[in-house]
Design a protein around this motif. Structure first.
Motif, short mmCIF file in Angstrom:
data_model
loop_
_atom_site.label_atom_id
_atom_site.label_comp_id
_atom_site.label_asym_id
_atom_site.label_seq_id
_atom_site.Cartn_x
_atom_site.Cartn_y
_atom_site.Cartn_z
N PHE A 212 0.83 -1.21 0.00
CA PHE A 212 0.00 0.00 0.00
C PHE A 212 0.87 1.26 0.00
O PHE A 212 0.65 2.17 -0.79
CB PHE A 212 -0.93 0.01 1.21
CG PHE A 212 -1.84 1.21 1.27
CD1 PHE A 212 -3.05 1.20 0.62
CD2 PHE A 212 -1.45 2.36 1.96
CE1 PHE A 212 -3.89 2.31 0.66
CE2 PHE A 212 -2.27 3.47 2.00
CZ PHE A 212 -3.49 3.45 1.34
N VAL A 213 1.87 1.28 0.87
CA VAL A 213 2.78 2.43 0.92
C VAL A 213 3.53 2.56 -0.39
O VAL A 213 3.68 3.67 -0.95
CB VAL A 213 3.76 2.30 2.10
CG1 VAL A 213 4.82 3.39 2.05
CG2 VAL A 213 3.01 2.35 3.43
N ARG A 214 4.04 1.45 -0.92
CA ARG A 214 4.80 1.49 -2.17
C ARG A 214 3.91 1.97 -3.33
O ARG A 214 4.37 2.74 -4.19
CB ARG A 214 5.36 0.10 -2.49
CG ARG A 214 6.45 -0.35 -1.51
CD ARG A 214 6.97 -1.75 -1.86
NE ARG A 214 7.50 -1.77 -3.22
CZ ARG A 214 6.95 -2.45 -4.22
NH1 ARG A 214 5.84 -3.16 -4.04
NH2 ARG A 214 7.50 -2.43 -5.42
N ILE A 220 2.47 8.94 -6.43
CA ILE A 220 2.97 10.30 -6.23
C ILE A 220 3.98 10.65 -7.31
O ILE A 220 3.99 11.76 -7.85
CB ILE A 220 3.60 10.43 -4.83
CG1 ILE A 220 2.51 10.41 -3.75
CG2 ILE A 220 4.43 11.73 -4.72
CD1 ILE A 220 3.05 10.27 -2.33
N ASP A 221 4.82 9.69 -7.66
CA ASP A 221 5.90 9.94 -8.62
C ASP A 221 5.46 9.90 -10.08
O ASP A 221 6.14 10.46 -10.94
CB ASP A 221 7.03 8.91 -8.42
CG ASP A 221 7.74 9.08 -7.09
OD1 ASP A 221 7.70 10.19 -6.53
OD2 ASP A 221 8.32 8.09 -6.60
N ARG A 222 4.32 9.26 -10.36
CA ARG A 222 3.90 9.08 -11.74
C ARG A 222 2.96 10.21 -12.17
O ARG A 222 1.75 10.16 -11.94
CB ARG A 222 3.20 7.72 -11.91
CG ARG A 222 4.17 6.55 -11.90
CD ARG A 222 5.05 6.53 -13.14
NE ARG A 222 4.29 6.38 -14.35
CZ ARG A 222 4.14 5.22 -15.01
NH1 ARG A 222 4.73 4.12 -14.55
NH2 ARG A 222 3.42 5.15 -16.11
N ASP A 223 3.53 11.22 -12.79
CA ASP A 223 2.75 12.39 -13.18
C ASP A 223 1.73 12.11 -14.28
O ASP A 223 0.88 12.96 -14.56
CB ASP A 223 3.69 13.50 -13.66
CG ASP A 223 4.54 14.08 -12.54
OD1 ASP A 223 4.10 13.97 -11.38
OD2 ASP A 223 5.61 14.63 -12.82
N ASP A 224 1.79 10.93 -14.89
CA ASP A 224 0.88 10.61 -15.99
C ASP A 224 -0.38 9.89 -15.53
O ASP A 224 -1.25 9.59 -16.35
CB ASP A 224 1.61 9.73 -17.02
CG ASP A 224 2.15 8.45 -16.40
OD1 ASP A 224 2.59 8.48 -15.24
OD2 ASP A 224 2.14 7.40 -17.10
N VAL A 229 -7.74 4.55 -9.19
CA VAL A 229 -6.75 3.48 -9.27
C VAL A 229 -7.07 2.46 -8.18
O VAL A 229 -7.24 2.82 -7.01
CB VAL A 229 -5.32 4.01 -9.07
CG1 VAL A 229 -4.31 2.86 -9.08
CG2 VAL A 229 -4.97 5.03 -10.15
N ASN A 230 -7.16 1.18 -8.55
CA ASN A 230 -7.42 0.12 -7.57
C ASN A 230 -6.13 -0.21 -6.82
O ASN A 230 -5.12 -0.55 -7.44
CB ASN A 230 -7.92 -1.14 -8.26
CG ASN A 230 -9.30 -0.97 -8.87
OD1 ASN A 230 -9.99 0.00 -8.59
ND2 ASN A 230 -9.69 -1.91 -9.71
N LEU A 231 -6.19 -0.12 -5.50
CA LEU A 231 -5.08 -0.56 -4.66
C LEU A 231 -5.49 -1.88 -4.02
O LEU A 231 -6.16 -1.91 -2.97
CB LEU A 231 -4.75 0.48 -3.59
CG LEU A 231 -3.68 1.53 -3.98
CD1 LEU A 231 -4.14 2.35 -5.16
CD2 LEU A 231 -3.33 2.42 -2.81
N GLY A 292 3.33 -0.65 -14.62
CA GLY A 292 4.62 -1.25 -14.29
C GLY A 292 4.88 -1.45 -12.81
O GLY A 292 6.01 -1.79 -12.43
N PHE A 293 3.86 -1.25 -11.98
CA PHE A 293 4.07 -1.46 -10.54
C PHE A 293 4.20 -2.95 -10.26
O PHE A 293 3.39 -3.76 -10.75
CB PHE A 293 2.91 -0.88 -9.74
CG PHE A 293 3.05 -1.05 -8.25
CD1 PHE A 293 3.89 -0.21 -7.53
CD2 PHE A 293 2.36 -2.04 -7.57
CE1 PHE A 293 4.03 -0.36 -6.16
CE2 PHE A 293 2.49 -2.19 -6.20
CZ PHE A 293 3.33 -1.35 -5.49
N ALA A 294 5.19 -3.34 -9.48
CA ALA A 294 5.42 -4.74 -9.13
C ALA A 294 5.13 -4.94 -7.65
O ALA A 294 5.79 -4.34 -6.78
CB ALA A 294 6.86 -5.13 -9.44
#
Length: 318
Positions: A212-214, A220-224, A229-231, A292-294
């Motif tokens: 969840f934190v990651r 936060i970093d992905r400006d696009d 978004v499903n977490l 691309g989130f792993a």
């Protein structure tokens, strides 16, 4: 970065506060009852001196909202709705008024926005929003979907052209913290009560606290990335398998099953509601995976083992 957490004193807020602070960020928590440094008072409804901390911040993660672990009375449902909509509205007002607005606003939402289903998973592109008289579910379940829709709608209608907005449709966040959902489920398992509920076919969607934190920092970093978004971990599973894996992780050989009416009695005694147990939340993280989130924790049995180890470590130190 300077990160502001409205409503950041609950379980999820504590997870984020610890992790972000440990990473070297300045974290400011907005709460109705400040008790420690780094916390500012707000009422969650109106602008006040707290809004000054939004001006010049980098990120706002709004977590405010009355707990859903309660009896679904008319009064509680209204409080659940108002606390979420009002806080999203006033956060938007503070961002709109800021001379130097944050570059991103992450707004907590919920995977409960999707329909109760067994046949296929719900992702952001093809998933079905619930409510509107779904067949074979209690009518009052519609209200939980309405809360989520209004929560997200309030963020989207806010006029914050210089701030990117993301709605976090989060599944249950599993952490070893006292009072969290994992703590409650583990308590049931340890008592031998963690068996199938009403057959146990309903799906459980979940996300490990570290993921969840990651995922939050990734967004936060992905400006696009904007919008919902499903977490949730990629592998939701039926409740009977979910609790079986949890019992195995703790070393409990059996879990007594519960019928629907037994679940209703238990929920009443715990001042909660059976929707939390009976709704099938089959939610998958389509947009995160596409971006691309792993995930570090994709399968529940391994995640449950890790969480149980941390629970035992905490209690061993207590």
């Amino acid at each position: 970065m300077k990160i502001v957490l409205p409503g950041g004193t609950g379980q999820v807020g504590g997870i984020l506060n610890r992790a972000l602070t440990a990473a070297g960020h300045e974290v400011v928590v907005l709460t109705r009852r400040p008790t420690r440094g780094g916390e500012l008072r707000w009422d969650g409804r109106s602008l006040g001196p707290w809004a000054e901390t939004i001006d010049g911040s980098d990120v706002v993660i709004n977590l405010a909202g009355r707990s859903v672990s309660c009896r679904y009375t008319e009064e509680n449902l209204r409080a659940m709705m108002d606390s979420r909509v009002d806080s999203a509205r006033v956060v938007g007002e503070a961002i709109a008024a800021a001379r130097r607005p944050p570059r991103v606003w992450l707004q907590m939402s919920t995977a409960t926005i999707y329909t109760h289903r067994f046949d296929a998973p719900n992702d952001e592109a093809t998933g079905t929003i619930g409510g509107g008289g779904e067949p074979d579910v209690p009518r009052y379940w519609d209200f939980s979907v309405e809360i989520a829709q209004n929560w997200e709608r309030e963020q989207q209608r806010s006029r914050t052209p210089h701030t990117r907005k993301v709605a976090l449709r989060s599944a249950m966040v599993m952490s070893p913290d006292r009072g969290g959902v994992f703590d409650y489920l583990l308590w049931l398992a340890r008592l031998g009560l963690g068996g199938p509920v009403a057959g146990g076919a309903q799906y459980v969607s979940w996300i490990h606290d570290h993921d969840f934190v990651r995922a939050a920092t990734f967004l936060i970093d992905r400006d696009d990335i904007t919008g919902p978004v499903n977490l949730a971990a990629p592998a939701p599973l039926p409740q009977r398998a979910f609790m079986s894996a949890l019992r195995t992780a703790w070393g409990v050989p059996v879990g007594l099953p519960a019928t629907k009416w037994m679940a209703e009695i238990g929920a009443f005694a715990l001042r909660s509601d059976t929707e939390l147990l009976l709704k099938s939340r089959r939610v998958v993280p389509g947009r995160l995976l596409e971006a691309g989130f792993a995930f570090d924790h994709t399968e529940w049995p391994q995640a449950a083992d890790e969480l149980v180890r941390r629970v035992r470590q905490k209690r061993g130190r207590a």
